[in-house]
Design a protein around this motif. Structure first.
Motif, PDB file in Angstrom:
ATOM      1  N   ARG A   1       0.834  -1.214   0.000  1.00 53.74           N
ATOM      2  CA  ARG A   1       0.000   0.000   0.000  1.00 53.74           C
ATOM      3  C   ARG A   1       0.871   1.267   0.000  1.00 53.74           C
ATOM      4  NH1 ARG A   1      -5.379   0.055   2.001  1.00 53.74           N
ATOM      5  NH2 ARG A   1      -6.365  -2.011   2.103  1.00 53.74           N
TER       6      ARG A   1
ATOM      7  N   GLU B   1      -7.613  -6.455   5.755  1.00 57.74           N
ATOM      8  CA  GLU B   1      -7.401  -5.277   4.924  1.00 57.74           C
ATOM      9  C   GLU B   1      -8.306  -4.121   5.363  1.00 57.74           C
ATOM     10  OE1 GLU B   1      -5.216  -4.487   2.261  1.00 57.74           O
ATOM     11  OE2 GLU B   1      -4.214  -6.164   3.239  1.00 57.74           O
ATOM     12  N   GLU B   2      -9.482  -4.433   5.860  1.00 53.00           N
ATOM     13  CA  GLU B   2     -10.347  -3.393   6.429  1.00 53.00           C
ATOM     14  C   GLU B   2      -9.653  -2.729   7.609  1.00 53.00           C
ATOM     15  OE1 GLU B   2     -14.162  -4.908   7.519  1.00 53.00           O
ATOM     16  OE2 GLU B   2     -14.439  -6.003   5.628  1.00 53.00           O
TER      17      GLU B   2
ATOM     18  N   ALA C   1      -6.697  -0.514   6.412  1.00 52.23           N
ATOM     19  CA  ALA C   1      -7.177   0.741   5.825  1.00 52.23           C
ATOM     20  C   ALA C   1      -7.649   1.714   6.904  1.00 52.23           C
ATOM     21  CB  ALA C   1      -8.317   0.447   4.850  1.00 52.23           C
ATOM     22  N   LYS C   2      -8.172   1.195   7.979  1.00 45.00           N
ATOM     23  CA  LYS C   2      -8.701   2.038   9.064  1.00 45.00           C
ATOM     24  C   LYS C   2      -7.609   2.570   9.978  1.00 45.00           C
ATOM     25  CE  LYS C   2     -11.733   1.788  13.130  1.00 45.00           C
ATOM     26  NZ  LYS C   2     -12.623   0.895  13.920  1.00 45.00           N
TER      27      LYS C   2
ATOM     28  N   PRO D   1      -2.796   4.020   0.646  1.00 45.69           N
ATOM     29  CA  PRO D   1      -3.429   3.765  -0.664  1.00 45.69           C
ATOM     30  C   PRO D   1      -3.954   2.336  -0.754  1.00 45.69           C
ATOM     31  CG  PRO D   1      -1.232   4.739  -0.905  1.00 45.69           C
ATOM     32  CD  PRO D   1      -1.372   4.351   0.527  1.00 45.69           C
ATOM     33  N   GLU D   2      -4.767   2.071  -1.755  1.00 42.89           N
ATOM     34  CA  GLU D   2      -5.253   0.720  -1.997  1.00 42.89           C
ATOM     35  C   GLU D   2      -4.071  -0.195  -2.364  1.00 42.89           C
ATOM     36  OE1 GLU D   2      -8.424  -0.672  -1.809  1.00 42.89           O
ATOM     37  OE2 GLU D   2      -8.779   1.215  -0.716  1.00 42.89           O
ATOM     38  N   PRO D   3      -4.172  -1.496  -2.080  1.00 41.33           N
ATOM     39  CA  PRO D   3      -3.074  -2.417  -2.408  1.00 41.33           C
ATOM     40  C   PRO D   3      -2.775  -2.436  -3.908  1.00 41.33           C
ATOM     41  CG  PRO D   3      -4.654  -3.476  -0.939  1.00 41.33           C
ATOM     42  CD  PRO D   3      -5.274  -2.190  -1.389  1.00 41.33           C
TER      43      PRO D   3
ATOM     44  N   TYR E   1      -2.832  -9.083  -4.851  1.00 40.60           N
ATOM     45  CA  TYR E   1      -3.922 -10.047  -4.988  1.00 40.60           C
ATOM     46  C   TYR E   1      -3.464 -11.366  -5.613  1.00 40.60           C
ATOM     47  CZ  TYR E   1      -6.644  -5.907  -3.949  1.00 40.60           C
ATOM     48  OH  TYR E   1      -7.147  -4.783  -3.334  1.00 40.60           O
TER      49      TYR E   1
END
Length: 309
Positions: free
Chosen positions: A37, A279-280, A283-284, A294-296, A301
């Protein structure tokens, strides 16, 4: 209270170990959660997350300082009163070598080829350093001056020797064994050179610790994101410690009852189970100077052959 008693037991075991390897856990978190990320994180958010592992602020700050000054794995950037950390170029190279082995879905098939490194002309004052680095890459010691590794990346070997200043002094051969590469004598030689019995015992201990966590969490109707992050981090942390002692030899060279296969499957199963919820949490909880991480990256994946987040 934790929904998983076995996970709580793992966390307790980590908290009570002496010495606590906080720096190693921080590198695990960087490699597994932060690098995909963007690679940079605010120290304050890292401190907050590590509280759940029983690490206090002073220990985290001391460990991060050592990783940035003594190793160095991390580099710091100061913005106002906040410090942000990311992997150094050297840390990134070592990370790439180590972590890409962790997330492989399966090991590549072996064609019988070997890389041989003859160290007789390597200066004595750096020979042990060269041996240590080659061992870390997966080479086994056939004699004090001969090291060998199956299915290696020859260019990566040359690059490593170049970094050590030993490329011109090390004699490299690439050979092909043909159809006889699974002989009993070679299996026994491999067992001795790579201490396979010890590695196998470590895998069995890993299975004993994490199989109950997998079974318990798999049976839950819903998963807590914080617990999923704990499970995922301790899973990769402990698997990484065993895997980096495992040369990941081809099946043709391994004992019949090799426990590394079951350990990899368990790691893949548990990681896939907790990935989305963890992942939640990531992100938090983690922050950069611009807000949440940032998003992975897409490559994330592809871990273990494909995960969903």
């Amino acid at each position: 209270m934790s929904n998983s008693s076995h996970l709580a037991e793992l966390v307790q075991q980590f908290c009570t170990q002496r010495p606590i390897r906080a720096g190693s856990l921080i590198i695990t978190i960087f490699g597994d959660a932060i690098v995909p990320r963007g690679g940079t994180v605010w120290l304050g958010s890292l401190i907050k997350v590590l509280e759940s592992f029983g690490l206090n602020q002073r220990l985290v700050r001391t460990s991060v300082f050592r990783l940035s000054k003594e190793e160095p794995w991390l580099s710091a950037q100061q913005l106002g009163r906040r410090s942000y950390y990311s992997l150094t170029a050297q840390g990134r190279r070592r990370f790439d070598k180590a972590f890409k082995r962790i997330y492989l879905p399966v090991l590549p098939e072996w064609d019988g080829s070997w890389c041989l490194a003859v160290l007789s002309q390597v200066p004595v004052d750096i020979r042990q350093q060269v041996r240590d680095e080659l061992s870390w890459m997966g080479f086994g010691s056939f004699s004090p001056i001969l090291m060998a590794m199956p299915h290696c990346d020859m260019q990566e070997v040359r690059n490593t020797l170049q970094e050590l200043g030993a490329l011109d002094d090390c004699i490299l051969f690439e050979t092909r064994e043909g159809d006889a590469f699974s002989s009993q004598a070679l299996r026994e030689q491999s067992r001795e050179c790579w201490n396979l019995d010890q590695v196998s015992d470590s895998y069995k201990h890993f299975l004993e610790r994490f199989r109950p966590v997998w079974q318990e969490m798999k049976a839950q109707d819903s998963l807590d994101p914080g617990e999923c992050f704990l499970a995922r981090t301790l899973l990769i942390h402990e698997y990484r410690k065993v895997l980096l002692r495992d040369p990941q030899l081809p099946a043709e060279l391994l004992p019949q009852d090799w426990s590394g296969v079951a350990a990899r499957q368990l790691c893949r199963n548990l990681y896939s189970l907790v990935c989305a919820a963890s992942e939640e949490y990531i992100a938090k909880m983690f922050e950069t100077a611009d807000g949440p991480l940032p998003e992975p990256m897409p490559a994330f994946y592809k871990r273990f052959g494909g995960v969903k987040a």
